[in-house]
Design a protein around this motif. Structure first.
Motif, PDB file in Angstrom:
ATOM      1  N   ALA A 253       0.832  -1.213   0.000  1.00 36.06           N
ATOM      2  CA  ALA A 253       0.000   0.000   0.000  1.00 36.06           C
ATOM      3  C   ALA A 253       0.864   1.261   0.000  1.00 36.06           C
ATOM      4  N   ILE A 254       1.926   1.260   0.785  1.00 39.85           N
ATOM      5  CA  ILE A 254       2.831   2.414   0.822  1.00 39.85           C
ATOM      6  C   ILE A 254       3.514   2.600  -0.533  1.00 39.85           C
ATOM      7  N   LEU A 255       3.995   1.519  -1.113  1.00 42.25           N
ATOM      8  CA  LEU A 255       4.626   1.602  -2.439  1.00 42.25           C
ATOM      9  C   LEU A 255       3.635   2.090  -3.496  1.00 42.25           C
ATOM     10  N   ALA A 256       2.392   1.622  -3.411  1.00 44.46           N
ATOM     11  CA  ALA A 256       1.374   2.004  -4.386  1.00 44.46           C
ATOM     12  C   ALA A 256       1.076   3.494  -4.348  1.00 44.46           C
ATOM     13  N   VAL A 257       1.172   4.090  -3.165  1.00 43.24           N
ATOM     14  CA  VAL A 257       0.946   5.531  -3.041  1.00 43.24           C
ATOM     15  C   VAL A 257       2.030   6.304  -3.783  1.00 43.24           C
ATOM     16  N   HIS A 258       3.247   5.819  -3.714  1.00 44.08           N
ATOM     17  CA  HIS A 258       4.376   6.532  -4.318  1.00 44.08           C
ATOM     18  C   HIS A 258       4.635   6.159  -5.774  1.00 44.08           C
ATOM     19  N   TYR A 259       4.232   4.982  -6.189  1.00 47.66           N
ATOM     20  CA  TYR A 259       4.468   4.522  -7.560  1.00 47.66           C
ATOM     21  C   TYR A 259       3.126   4.183  -8.188  1.00 47.66           C
ATOM     22  N   SER A 260       2.860   2.938  -8.419  1.00 46.25           N
ATOM     23  CA  SER A 260       1.555   2.489  -8.905  1.00 46.25           C
ATOM     24  C   SER A 260       1.275   1.145  -8.245  1.00 46.25           C
ATOM     25  N   TYR A 261       0.015   0.734  -8.311  1.00 44.22           N
ATOM     26  CA  TYR A 261      -0.335  -0.538  -7.684  1.00 44.22           C
ATOM     27  C   TYR A 261       0.367  -1.701  -8.368  1.00 44.22           C
TER      28      TYR A 261
END
Length: 148
Positions: A107-115
């Protein structure tokens, strides 16, 4: 329909890699499946059509269940006789507990990059770590259960 098709891949992976592991060893079969899963990530996540997505989902489930279907047998074979009834399940559940934060990390990575990038990073990380851990552990091929 896409999910059902990918689950056929999971069933096939469990059967194929289970049989494969009897021939070449649990450790090799698990490692091959996990490396295969890493190689399938682009087809699973970064494709331009639904047909390729279906193929990628099938292949990913084939590899993931190919590995995770053999892991319980591998853990059981590595367990000493006197704790074989409890240790494999306990070890497996400890692994599940250790892996539980992955959803938060995704979820944290998805906020900064994409899902899709977050899913790819998580899948590659888990499969790579799993392959390394399995590869450096021992193997007890041909073990007889039941003490007799």
């Amino acid at each position: 329909a896409l999910t059902a098709f990918s689950m056929v891949g999971a069933i096939a992976g469990g059967i194929l890699f289970g049989r494969f592991s009897d021939r070449i060893g649990r450790r090799r079969a698990i490692t091959i499946a996990l490396v295969g899963a890493i190689l399938v990530v682009p087809l699973w996540l970064y494709v331009p059509s639904v047909a390729l997505l279906a193929l990628g989902a099938f292949a990913m489930q084939l590899m993931v269940q190919g590995a995770w279907g053999v892991i319980p047998a591998h853990i059981t074979e590595l367990s000493p006789d006197n704790v074989r009834g409890v240790l494999p399940g306990f070890a497996y559940q400890c692994g599940v507990m250790i892996a539980s934060p992955i959803a938060y990390v995704e979820a944290i990575l998805a906020v900064h990059y994409s899902y899709t990038t977050a899913m790819a990073a998580a899948a590659v990380s888990v499969c790579l770590l799993g392959a390394v851990v399995v590869w450096v552990t021992g193997e007890k091929a041909g073990i007889t259960f039941g003490g007799g």
